[in-house]
Design a protein around this motif. Sequence first.
Motif, PDB file in Angstrom:
ATOM      1  N   TYR A  78      -0.346   3.999   5.144  1.00 57.77           N
ATOM      2  CA  TYR A  78       0.401   3.453   4.105  1.00 57.77           C
ATOM      3  C   TYR A  78       1.779   2.653   4.640  1.00 57.77           C
ATOM      4  CZ  TYR A  78      -3.151   6.216   1.335  1.00 57.77           C
ATOM      5  OH  TYR A  78      -4.140   6.454   0.966  1.00 57.77           O
ATOM      6  N   LEU A  98       1.393   5.306  -1.069  1.00 57.16           N
ATOM      7  CA  LEU A  98       0.816   6.904  -1.150  1.00 57.16           C
ATOM      8  C   LEU A  98       1.908   7.624  -1.993  1.00 57.16           C
ATOM      9  CD1 LEU A  98      -1.274   8.971  -1.082  1.00 57.16           C
ATOM     10  CD2 LEU A  98      -0.441   9.633   1.214  1.00 57.16           C
ATOM     11  N   SER A 115       1.604   6.924   9.058  1.00 56.32           N
ATOM     12  CA  SER A 115       2.364   5.979   8.309  1.00 56.32           C
ATOM     13  C   SER A 115       3.749   6.151   8.770  1.00 56.32           C
ATOM     14  CB  SER A 115       2.184   6.482   7.057  1.00 56.32           C
ATOM     15  OG  SER A 115       0.944   6.558   6.246  1.00 56.32           O
ATOM     16  N   ARG A 120       0.889  -1.069   0.024  1.00 54.76           N
ATOM     17  CA  ARG A 120      -0.172  -0.045   0.061  1.00 54.76           C
ATOM     18  C   ARG A 120       0.909   1.359  -0.129  1.00 54.76           C
ATOM     19  NH1 ARG A 120      -4.059   3.252   3.502  1.00 54.76           N
ATOM     20  NH2 ARG A 120      -5.755   3.343   1.806  1.00 54.76           N
TER      21      ARG A 120
END
Length: 306
Positions: free
Chosen positions: A73, A9, A97, A7
């Motif tokens: 993330y 970003l 994160s 995951r």
Amino acid sequence: MSTKQDRILIFGAGVIGCMYAIKLMEAGFDVTLFARSNKYKSLRENGLQYEDKGTVRSIQVNVIDTLENDDIYDFIFVTVRYDRSESALLALKDNQSKNVVTMSSNSMGFSSWLDIVGDRLLPAFPGFGGQIKDGVLHARFLPKIIAATAFGEINGAVTERIENLAKIFKIAKLPYVIKKDMQSYLITHSVSDIAMLSVLQSENKIMDKKTARTRRTARKITVTLKAYLRAIQKAGVSIDPPILKMVLHFPNLILDLFFMTWLRTNMVRDMMLPDYANNANNEIVLLSNDLMKFLNQNDIKSEIIN
């Protein structure tokens, strides 16, 4: 592919961010792009448009314009120019994160960035470039031996997150190199950018093509680059990539010829377009100012040609 590191970003939907988004999505990662205003609207409506062998293609991407603190993330790639890096990190300050990968130049070290995101910081530098024209990404790839994404811990250790990031790049078939001294690498890169790009603008005016291609312009790059390299060496910076150490021993005439050739490339032509040049100039000005601060902090007086 491990589901624990999938995951991602990408904070910044410019050239670099969009290129990473495409490559990572093609490799099967869960990628989200953070964009604002018109860019956000365009990505929502048209997808991420890019040129591929003469054809404009489009790929759908998850795009957001607001990031919640609990939206977690595995890695956040901050793909903005140096002059926007601090504001981007401030926007990420309270997000939970654990890994914030800065993909930009840096000419004075990481203390201000560490003050914002702490040990989540993982400095890096992208391995490609390009332009966005009329909403379409035009990528510019260099040979892998020349351009690879560089990243590494500030202390040079090969940690678990470095290994995980390397796996992501390997899966995405993106060339990468792990650096033991990212500060030296980024300062050296900043020096070359400052020397090579600052000549294209003078007093906020873009240099004309005829002047850009002269021996005089090339000599200014040669002299400025050598002066900066000597200055950062005196400040204890290890010049990286090492090939730039050789620049200090090359005759000026040889370097002049090299830069005269470079100044005639399509890459430089694109850099002199107003939309590109104005944005790049803001970054170069800040890089130059911060480099001088770094040298002053180390009691180095450089012989820079203004």
